[in-house]
Write a protein that holds these residues in place. Sequence first.
Motif, PDB file in Angstrom:
ATOM      1  N   VAL A 157     -46.339 -11.554  40.565  1.00  0.00           N
ATOM      2  CA  VAL A 157     -45.782 -12.647  39.770  1.00  0.00           C
ATOM      3  C   VAL A 157     -44.882 -12.056  38.693  1.00  0.00           C
ATOM      4  CG1 VAL A 157     -46.293 -14.626  38.296  1.00  0.00           C
ATOM      5  CG2 VAL A 157     -47.801 -14.087  40.228  1.00  0.00           C
ATOM      6  N   VAL A 158     -43.622 -12.479  38.713  1.00  0.00           N
ATOM      7  CA  VAL A 158     -42.627 -11.982  37.769  1.00  0.00           C
ATOM      8  C   VAL A 158     -42.107 -13.160  36.953  1.00  0.00           C
ATOM      9  CG1 VAL A 158     -40.456 -10.736  37.478  1.00  0.00           C
ATOM     10  CG2 VAL A 158     -41.938 -10.211  39.430  1.00  0.00           C
ATOM     11  N   ALA A 159     -42.264 -13.097  35.640  1.00  0.00           N
ATOM     12  CA  ALA A 159     -41.696 -14.106  34.746  1.00  0.00           C
ATOM     13  C   ALA A 159     -40.360 -13.590  34.245  1.00  0.00           C
ATOM     14  CB  ALA A 159     -42.635 -14.382  33.578  1.00  0.00           C
ATOM     15  N   VAL A 160     -39.301 -14.328  34.533  1.00  0.00           N
ATOM     16  CA  VAL A 160     -37.965 -13.972  34.054  1.00  0.00           C
ATOM     17  C   VAL A 160     -37.730 -14.772  32.778  1.00  0.00           C
ATOM     18  CG1 VAL A 160     -35.531 -13.767  34.631  1.00  0.00           C
ATOM     19  CG2 VAL A 160     -37.252 -13.618  36.439  1.00  0.00           C
TER      20      VAL A 160
ATOM     21  N   LEU B  64     -44.353 -19.616  26.928  1.00  0.00           N
ATOM     22  CA  LEU B  64     -45.038 -18.339  26.784  1.00  0.00           C
ATOM     23  C   LEU B  64     -46.222 -18.157  27.726  1.00  0.00           C
ATOM     24  CD1 LEU B  64     -45.044 -17.678  22.942  1.00  0.00           C
ATOM     25  CD2 LEU B  64     -43.944 -16.314  24.723  1.00  0.00           C
ATOM     26  N   VAL B  65     -46.937 -19.219  28.051  1.00  0.00           N
ATOM     27  CA  VAL B  65     -48.146 -19.061  28.872  1.00  0.00           C
ATOM     28  C   VAL B  65     -47.832 -18.419  30.225  1.00  0.00           C
ATOM     29  CG1 VAL B  65     -49.962 -20.307  30.112  1.00  0.00           C
ATOM     30  CG2 VAL B  65     -49.524 -20.813  27.703  1.00  0.00           C
ATOM     31  N   PRO B  66     -46.815 -18.878  30.978  1.00  0.00           N
ATOM     32  CA  PRO B  66     -46.490 -18.168  32.227  1.00  0.00           C
ATOM     33  C   PRO B  66     -46.056 -16.726  31.988  1.00  0.00           C
ATOM     34  CG  PRO B  66     -45.465 -20.343  32.186  1.00  0.00           C
ATOM     35  CD  PRO B  66     -45.993 -20.095  30.809  1.00  0.00           C
ATOM     36  N   VAL B  67     -45.342 -16.474  30.890  1.00  0.00           N
ATOM     37  CA  VAL B  67     -44.914 -15.113  30.574  1.00  0.00           C
ATOM     38  C   VAL B  67     -46.122 -14.216  30.327  1.00  0.00           C
ATOM     39  CG1 VAL B  67     -43.718 -13.690  28.856  1.00  0.00           C
ATOM     40  CG2 VAL B  67     -42.677 -15.824  29.652  1.00  0.00           C
ATOM     41  N   LEU B  68     -47.076 -14.716  29.561  1.00  0.00           N
ATOM     42  CA  LEU B  68     -48.257 -13.928  29.216  1.00  0.00           C
ATOM     43  C   LEU B  68     -49.162 -13.689  30.413  1.00  0.00           C
ATOM     44  CD1 LEU B  68     -49.101 -15.649  25.805  1.00  0.00           C
ATOM     45  CD2 LEU B  68     -48.037 -13.410  26.137  1.00  0.00           C
ATOM     46  N   ALA B  69     -49.106 -14.585  31.402  1.00  0.00           N
ATOM     47  CA  ALA B  69     -49.986 -14.465  32.566  1.00  0.00           C
ATOM     48  C   ALA B  69     -49.375 -13.632  33.687  1.00  0.00           C
ATOM     49  CB  ALA B  69     -50.338 -15.854  33.093  1.00  0.00           C
ATOM     50  N   ALA B  70     -48.080 -13.395  33.647  1.00  0.00           N
ATOM     51  CA  ALA B  70     -47.402 -12.684  34.734  1.00  0.00           C
ATOM     52  C   ALA B  70     -47.746 -11.204  34.720  1.00  0.00           C
ATOM     53  CB  ALA B  70     -45.892 -12.871  34.612  1.00  0.00           C
ATOM     54  N   GLN B  71     -47.687 -10.597  35.897  1.00  0.00           N
ATOM     55  CA  GLN B  71     -47.903  -9.152  35.981  1.00  0.00           C
ATOM     56  C   GLN B  71     -46.683  -8.370  35.512  1.00  0.00           C
ATOM     57  OE1 GLN B  71     -48.585 -10.251  39.886  1.00  0.00           O
ATOM     58  NE2 GLN B  71     -50.496  -9.120  40.132  1.00  0.00           N
ATOM     59  N   HIS B  72     -45.525  -8.996  35.668  1.00  0.00           N
ATOM     60  CA  HIS B  72     -44.282  -8.367  35.233  1.00  0.00           C
ATOM     61  C   HIS B  72     -43.463  -9.389  34.462  1.00  0.00           C
ATOM     62  CE1 HIS B  72     -44.714  -4.659  37.608  1.00  0.00           C
ATOM     63  NE2 HIS B  72     -45.322  -5.442  38.482  1.00  0.00           N
TER      64      HIS B  72
ATOM     65  N   GLY C 204     -49.071  -7.555  31.114  1.00  0.00           N
ATOM     66  CA  GLY C 204     -47.978  -7.417  32.066  1.00  0.00           C
ATOM     67  C   GLY C 204     -47.002  -6.317  31.682  1.00  0.00           C
ATOM     68  N   THR C 205     -46.377  -5.729  32.681  1.00  0.00           N
ATOM     69  CA  THR C 205     -45.372  -4.694  32.459  1.00  0.00           C
ATOM     70  C   THR C 205     -44.070  -5.343  32.017  1.00  0.00           C
ATOM     71  OG1 THR C 205     -46.384  -3.334  34.188  1.00  0.00           O
ATOM     72  CG2 THR C 205     -44.139  -2.776  33.529  1.00  0.00           C
TER      73      THR C 205
ATOM     74  N   GLU D  56     -44.085  -0.370  25.704  1.00  0.00           N
ATOM     75  CA  GLU D  56     -43.012   0.301  26.417  1.00  0.00           C
ATOM     76  C   GLU D  56     -42.239  -0.725  27.249  1.00  0.00           C
ATOM     77  OE1 GLU D  56     -42.069   3.434  26.235  1.00  0.00           O
ATOM     78  OE2 GLU D  56     -43.691   4.050  24.874  1.00  0.00           O
ATOM     79  N   ILE D  57     -40.958  -0.476  27.411  1.00  0.00           N
ATOM     80  CA  ILE D  57     -40.110  -1.329  28.230  1.00  0.00           C
ATOM     81  C   ILE D  57     -39.432  -0.464  29.288  1.00  0.00           C
ATOM     82  CG2 ILE D  57     -38.153  -2.924  28.272  1.00  0.00           C
ATOM     83  CD1 ILE D  57     -38.678  -3.573  25.383  1.00  0.00           C
ATOM     84  N   HIS D  58     -39.452  -0.946  30.526  1.00  0.00           N
ATOM     85  CA  HIS D  58     -38.789  -0.240  31.626  1.00  0.00           C
ATOM     86  C   HIS D  58     -37.393  -0.827  31.826  1.00  0.00           C
ATOM     87  CE1 HIS D  58     -42.510   1.801  32.978  1.00  0.00           C
ATOM     88  NE2 HIS D  58     -43.089   0.713  32.516  1.00  0.00           N
ATOM     89  N   TYR D  59     -36.428   0.025  31.970  1.00  0.00           N
ATOM     90  CA  TYR D  59     -35.042  -0.416  32.130  1.00  0.00           C
ATOM     91  C   TYR D  59     -34.709  -0.576  33.610  1.00  0.00           C
ATOM     92  CZ  TYR D  59     -29.963  -0.533  31.397  1.00  0.00           C
ATOM     93  OH  TYR D  59     -28.636  -0.896  31.353  1.00  0.00           O
ATOM     94  N   LEU D  60     -34.272  -1.771  33.975  1.00  0.00           N
ATOM     95  CA  LEU D  60     -33.912  -2.029  35.369  1.00  0.00           C
ATOM     96  C   LEU D  60     -32.414  -1.955  35.611  1.00  0.00           C
ATOM     97  CD1 LEU D  60     -36.302  -4.979  36.341  1.00  0.00           C
ATOM     98  CD2 LEU D  60     -36.538  -2.544  36.871  1.00  0.00           C
ATOM     99  N   GLY D  61     -31.622  -2.008  34.540  1.00  0.00           N
ATOM    100  CA  GLY D  61     -30.185  -1.865  34.723  1.00  0.00           C
ATOM    101  C   GLY D  61     -29.402  -2.959  34.037  1.00  0.00           C
ATOM    102  N   GLU D  62     -28.086  -2.864  34.175  1.00  0.00           N
ATOM    103  CA  GLU D  62     -27.185  -3.842  33.568  1.00  0.00           C
ATOM    104  C   GLU D  62     -26.356  -4.523  34.652  1.00  0.00           C
ATOM    105  OE1 GLU D  62     -23.129  -1.693  32.244  1.00  0.00           O
ATOM    106  OE2 GLU D  62     -24.897  -0.964  31.142  1.00  0.00           O
ATOM    107  N   VAL D  63     -25.978  -5.760  34.371  1.00  0.00           N
ATOM    108  CA  VAL D  63     -25.067  -6.501  35.237  1.00  0.00           C
ATOM    109  C   VAL D  63     -23.771  -6.666  34.456  1.00  0.00           C
ATOM    110  CG1 VAL D  63     -24.661  -8.627  36.527  1.00  0.00           C
ATOM    111  CG2 VAL D  63     -26.996  -7.726  36.298  1.00  0.00           C
ATOM    112  N   PRO D  64     -22.682  -6.075  34.928  1.00  0.00           N
ATOM    113  CA  PRO D  64     -21.445  -6.099  34.146  1.00  0.00           C
ATOM    114  C   PRO D  64     -20.736  -7.452  34.216  1.00  0.00           C
ATOM    115  CG  PRO D  64     -21.065  -5.001  36.233  1.00  0.00           C
ATOM    116  CD  PRO D  64     -22.546  -5.294  36.171  1.00  0.00           C
TER     117      PRO D  64
END
Length: 299
Positions: free
Chosen positions: A33-36, A158-166, A195-196, A230-238
Motif C-alpha cells: 500500500v502506497v500513499a501518494v 492523514l489516516v491513509p498516509v499513516l496506515a500505508a507501508q510506503h 511506513g517508509t 529518513e527519506i528515500h529519494y526516488l528521483g525527479e520529473v523534469p
Amino acid sequence: MEPAHDADPVGLGGGAPWRAPATPRASSREAAVVAVASGKGGTGKTFLTANLAVALHRRGLRVVVVDCDFGLANAHLLLGVTPHRTLTHVLAGGLAVDEALEPTPFGPALVPGGSGVVSLTELGPHHMDALARALGQLAGRFDVVLIDCGAGLMPQTLVPVLAAQHVLVVANPEIASMTDAYALVKCVARQGARGTLHLAVNRAPADGHGLGHATYERLADVSRRFAGREIHYLGEVPEDPAAAHRRLGQPPLVVGHAACTAATAVNRIGERLHPHLERCRSTAQPGIEARMREQALRW
C-alpha cells in the motif's frame, strides 16, 4: 467483475489487460500500500499517481488506484474513466468496493473518488471504518494499492498516509512546497507511523543542474535532524512540454509520449520503487484494514 475491454486498446505491451483478481491472498501476501501525498495542492500528485500506476502495471504488477482526494477527485480524468459509482457510494455504506472498481484502458484498475461532494470534506468514524474495510478487500486482490491522497494535514487525509507501508511525498523545488512537505513528514513522524518515506520532486527545471536532488538533500537533512526520519529519494520529473500541454481525454504521459523526458523519469521512479514493494509484500504484518482502524482511533 470483468472489464469492459478485453484487448489492450493502446498497445501498452509489458502487461496483460486488467482483470479483477477474484481470490484474496493470505495476509502475508497482501498488497503493498502506497500513499501518494503532498503538503500542499498543485504539486502534480495525481499526475504522478496515474502515470506511476501504469508504469508499475507494465512491470507485471496488478495495480489499483484509490482516489482519496475527498471532494476534489480527478484521477478518473487522467486514466480515461467515466465513473458510474465512486468511493462516495462505498463510504455511504450502500456499495461494496468491488462494485465501484472501474477498469481503465491503460492497465490499472481505479476506485474513483467523489468530486464536488461537500459531505466528503469531513468524514466521520463510520466513513473511516468503511474506507478501512474497502482498502483491506482491495489489498487482498491486488499486488499494489496506490492511494491518491488529498493535500494537507486533515485527519481524513492523514489516516491513509499513516496506515500505508510506503508514503510517496510529492514536492516541487520551491520553498513553499518544501516547507509543506516537511510539515507532512513531521506530522507522520510525530504520529509514530512506521511506513517508509520516499520523495519524488516534480516539475524540476530541465536545466536545473540537479535541483531535484538538491531539494531532496535539504528536505532529507531537516527531516533527519528535527523529525528523526529518513527519506528515500526516488528521483525527479523534469518540466516537459509534453506534460504541460496535456489535454482532457488524452492518455497518461507514459502511454501517449512514452519517450519524453518526463515519462522516462516516471518509469525510472517506478523501477526504483518496485523492489521496496516486493519486499513489503513478502513480510507478514497487520493488514491495511487493521492499520487504518488503529490510526483512525488516534483521531
